[in-house]
Design an enzyme around this catalytic site. Structure first.
Site, short mmCIF file in Angstrom:
data_model
loop_
_atom_site.label_atom_id
_atom_site.label_comp_id
_atom_site.label_asym_id
_atom_site.label_seq_id
_atom_site.Cartn_x
_atom_site.Cartn_y
_atom_site.Cartn_z
N ASN A 92 0.80 -1.22 0.00
CA ASN A 92 0.00 0.00 0.00
C ASN A 92 0.84 1.28 0.00
O ASN A 92 0.38 2.31 -0.49
CB ASN A 92 -0.93 -0.01 1.23
CG ASN A 92 -1.52 1.35 1.51
OD1 ASN A 92 -2.39 1.84 0.78
ND2 ASN A 92 -1.04 2.01 2.56
N TYR A 157 4.48 10.24 -11.15
CA TYR A 157 3.53 9.42 -10.41
C TYR A 157 2.86 8.40 -11.33
O TYR A 157 2.77 7.20 -11.01
CB TYR A 157 2.47 10.30 -9.75
CG TYR A 157 1.53 9.54 -8.84
CD1 TYR A 157 1.99 8.98 -7.65
CD2 TYR A 157 0.19 9.39 -9.17
CE1 TYR A 157 1.13 8.27 -6.81
CE2 TYR A 157 -0.68 8.69 -8.34
CZ TYR A 157 -0.20 8.14 -7.17
OH TYR A 157 -1.05 7.44 -6.35
N LYS A 161 2.97 4.24 -11.26
CA LYS A 161 1.74 3.45 -11.09
C LYS A 161 1.44 2.60 -12.33
O LYS A 161 0.91 1.49 -12.20
CB LYS A 161 0.56 4.38 -10.77
CG LYS A 161 0.65 5.00 -9.38
CD LYS A 161 0.71 3.95 -8.27
CE LYS A 161 0.69 4.55 -6.88
NZ LYS A 161 0.72 3.52 -5.81
#
Length: 242
Positions: A92, A157, A161
Site C-alpha cells: 500500500n 507518479y 503506477k
C-alpha cells in the site's frame, strides 16, 4: 457471495501508519487477523496498535523502510519465524510529487520510483518464496487510477503506477501455478494526506478502499478479483458541463 473468515490470518500491510494503510490495518484486525503494520514511523504504529486493543485480532507495529532491502528481508524472515506463514501482503505504501516533468527534481523522481515500485518489489521478492512453499497466499497492490490514465503534471507518479500495473500482471502469471492470488486496486481521489492540495470533500474514504481489499482477500477460494477501479461519485453541480 459469502466471504471467508480471515480470523488468525497473518497479513502484512505497508504504509500502515496513516490513510488507506491505517484503515486497512484496523479493519483487518477487527476481522480477527494478525496484522503486521509496516511503516517508518514507530510512534504512529504504536498508537495504531493501541487503537486495536479491543478488536478480535491484533496489530503488531513493524517499523521498517521498505526501500531498505536488508531490513525488509530481516522483517519478513522474522515474521515467518514467529508465525510460520504469511497469508496476505498488501503493498500500500506510496507517494507522489506533481508538476511538469521538466520541473521535477531528480530526488523527487527517485523517491517515487523507490517507494512506489522498488519498495513493492522488495516486499514481494522476500514474501513470495514463503507463499510458494506454503502453496497459497494473496498479494494485493494498491495502485491508482493514475495507473490507467495519465494527466499533465503526473509524469513521475503515473509512470510509477503504470509500472505497478505491469508488475502486478507479470506477478499474476508467475504465481498462478502456485495457488497464490494477485490483485490490484486503483482508487481515484481519496481523503488522505496526499499531494499538495487538500482532498475533495466527495473523495473516497480510506475505509471504503480498505473494505474492498478485505473483500478481495476474504473472497471464496475459487474466486479472484484481479483488478478493481474505484472512483468517487462527483456531485452533479461539480460535473463538467453543468
Amino acid at each position: 457471495m459469502e466471504l471467508q473468515s480471515i480470523h488468525n490470518k497473518v497479513v502484512l500491510i505497508t504504509g500502515a501508519s496513516k490513510g488507506i494503510g491505517r484503515a486497512m490495518s484496523l479493519l483487518f484486525a477487527d476481522k480477527g487477523a494478525t496484522v503486521y503494520a509496516i511503516a517508518r514511523s514507530e510512534s504512529q504504529l504504536k498508537e495504531l496498535a493501541t487503537e486495536a486493543d479491543n478488536k478480535q485480532g491484533c496489530i503488531i507495529p513493524s517499523p521498517c523502510d521498505i526501500r531498505d532491502s536488508s531490513a525488509i528481508e530481516r522483517l519478513i524472515g522474522q515474521i515467518v519465524h514467529e508465525e510460520g506463514r504469511i497469508d496476505a501482503l498488501v503493498n500500500n505504501a506510496g507517494l507522489g510529487h506533481f508538476g511538469p516533468i521538466h520541473e521535477l527534481t531528480e530526488a523527487q523522481w527517485d523517491e517515487m520510483m523507490d517507494v512506489n515500485l522498488k519498495g513493492v518489489f522488495l516486499c514481494t521478492k522476500y514474501t513470495v518464496p514463503h507463499m510458494i512453499q506454503q502453496q497459497g497466499g494473496h498479494i494485493v497492490n494498491i495502485s491508482s487510477v493514475a495507473g490507467t490514465v495519465t494527466f499533465p503534471g503526473g509524469g513521475g507518479y503515473c509512470t510509477s503506477k503504470f509500472g505497478l500495473m505491469a508488475f502486478t500482471d507479470v506477478l499474476t502469471q508467475e504465481l498462478k501455478p502456485h495457488n497464490v492470488k494477485v490483485s490490484v486496486i486503483c482508487p481515484g481521489s481519496v481523503q488522505t494526506e496526499f499531494g499538495q492540495s487538500a482532498p475533495k470533500e466527495y473523495a473516497l474514504r480510506p475505509e471504503e478502499v480498505a473494505y474492498m481489499a478485505y473483500q478481495m482477500i476474504a473472497a471464496p477460494e475459487h474466486v479472484i478479483m484481479n483488478q478493481l477501479i474505484m472512483r468517487p461519485v462527483v456531485p452533479q453541480h461539480l460535473q463538467k458541463g453543468k
